[in-house]
Design a protein around this motif. Structure first.
Motif, PDB file in Angstrom:
ATOM      1  N   LEU A 102     -50.741  -3.822  -3.006  1.00  0.00           N
ATOM      2  CA  LEU A 102     -51.370  -4.706  -2.728  1.00  0.00           C
ATOM      3  C   LEU A 102     -50.831  -6.102  -2.241  1.00  0.00           C
ATOM      4  O   LEU A 102     -51.354  -7.018  -2.276  1.00  0.00           O
ATOM      5  N   GLY A 103     -49.637  -5.595  -1.704  1.00  0.00           N
ATOM      6  CA  GLY A 103     -48.997  -7.127  -1.113  1.00  0.00           C
ATOM      7  C   GLY A 103     -48.367  -7.801  -2.166  1.00  0.00           C
ATOM      8  O   GLY A 103     -48.384  -9.103  -2.066  1.00  0.00           O
ATOM      9  N   PHE A 104     -48.342  -7.305  -3.322  1.00  0.00           N
ATOM     10  CA  PHE A 104     -47.852  -7.983  -4.487  1.00  0.00           C
ATOM     11  C   PHE A 104     -48.918  -9.108  -5.289  1.00  0.00           C
ATOM     12  O   PHE A 104     -48.589 -10.069  -6.015  1.00  0.00           O
ATOM     13  N   LYS A 105     -50.145  -8.676  -4.991  1.00  0.00           N
ATOM     14  CA  LYS A 105     -51.239  -9.686  -5.386  1.00  0.00           C
ATOM     15  C   LYS A 105     -51.928  -8.777  -6.395  1.00  0.00           C
ATOM     16  O   LYS A 105     -52.860  -7.940  -5.662  1.00  0.00           O
ATOM     17  N   GLY A 106     -51.883  -8.863  -7.662  1.00  0.00           N
ATOM     18  CA  GLY A 106     -52.571  -7.946  -8.559  1.00  0.00           C
ATOM     19  C   GLY A 106     -53.132  -8.612  -9.693  1.00  0.00           C
ATOM     20  O   GLY A 106     -53.756  -9.583  -9.350  1.00  0.00           O
ATOM     21  N   GLY A 107     -53.208  -8.122 -10.765  1.00  0.00           N
ATOM     22  CA  GLY A 107     -54.123  -8.738 -12.003  1.00  0.00           C
ATOM     23  C   GLY A 107     -53.235  -9.479 -12.771  1.00  0.00           C
ATOM     24  O   GLY A 107     -52.096 -10.184 -12.235  1.00  0.00           O
ATOM     25  N   LYS A 108     -53.767  -9.819 -13.918  1.00  0.00           N
ATOM     26  CA  LYS A 108     -53.160 -10.924 -14.736  1.00  0.00           C
ATOM     27  C   LYS A 108     -52.689 -10.112 -16.141  1.00  0.00           C
ATOM     28  O   LYS A 108     -51.837 -10.821 -16.761  1.00  0.00           O
ATOM     29  N   GLY A 109     -52.541  -8.846 -15.985  1.00  0.00           N
ATOM     30  CA  GLY A 109     -51.690  -8.135 -16.771  1.00  0.00           C
ATOM     31  C   GLY A 109     -52.240  -8.189 -18.366  1.00  0.00           C
ATOM     32  O   GLY A 109     -51.419  -7.617 -19.435  1.00  0.00           O
TER      33      GLY A 109
END
Length: 205
Positions: A102-109
């Motif tokens: 995702l282009g290094f745009k993910g969740g907050k973990g």
């Protein structure tokens, strides 16, 4: 660092990168979760679609991918097992927060972070999860629960497995994971300070 640990780090990162929130929301007719609410791919934002079952499944699968990453290292690493588990835990959360797909745009973990902590030391995972749920329930602010849990988690890990402190790699990994999660919640922290953080079930502005 032994080559096998680098292998487990790569596997853990790829596991962590699986965007279950995005996949499940799309599969059950919710559209692109990145265009809904806060735009986050995690369970809290999935809940804003009104699909509670999908949000619960997202939470569970995001946690389980973290568990799996650590369990694989524990099961198959032939030496430096604790180090392989710690690195895998960190990389699984890193993958969730910065997925290559995702282009290094993910969740907050948060879910993946709790999952890896359960796998590293289940009592720490249990207490951290209770803190998260309790604070989120009473405040009705998911981020407040997450921040509390990951403020406590490194201290709990030191108390339970780090004697002397950081003799085990688990507390250091937990500190790294907690740091990532706190940094990913920067916007939430600002809104908490300003009193504008959305409550559970409320649309994000």
């Amino acid at each position: 660092m032994p080559h096998n640990i680098l292998l487990y780090a790569a596997v853990a990162y790829l596991l962590g990168s699986i965007p279950f929130g995005l996949l499940l929301t799309a599969a059950f007719g919710g559209g692109d979760i990145r265009k809904i609410g806060s735009g986050n791919i995690g369970a809290t934002n999935v809940l804003r679609t009104g699909k509670k079952g999908v949000a619960a499944a997202t939470l569970l699968l995001d946690a389980l991918k973290g568990v799996l990453a650590v369990v694989l290292a524990a099961r198959f690493a032939q030496d430096h097992v604790a180090q392989a588990m710690a690195v895998s835990a960190f990389c699984a959360v890193l993958g969730h927060c910065f997925p290559i797909w995702l282009g290094f745009k993910g969740g907050k973990g948060v879910a993946s972070g709790l999952g890896v902590i359960w796998a590293l030391c289940w009592p720490v995972g249990l207490i951290s999860s209770i803190l998260w749920l309790a604070v989120a329930r009473f405040s009705r602010i998911s981020s407040a629960g997450a921040l509390t849990a990951f403020l406590a988690a490194p201290l709990l890990m030191v108390a339970m497995v780090g004697s002397p402190p950081f003799a085990s790699p688990f507390p250091l990994a937990t500190l790294g994971i907690s740091t990532i999660i706190w940094l990913r919640h920067y916007g939430n922290i600002i809104r908490l300070i300003n009193g504008t953080e959305p409550r559970v079930g409320q649309k994000s502005s």
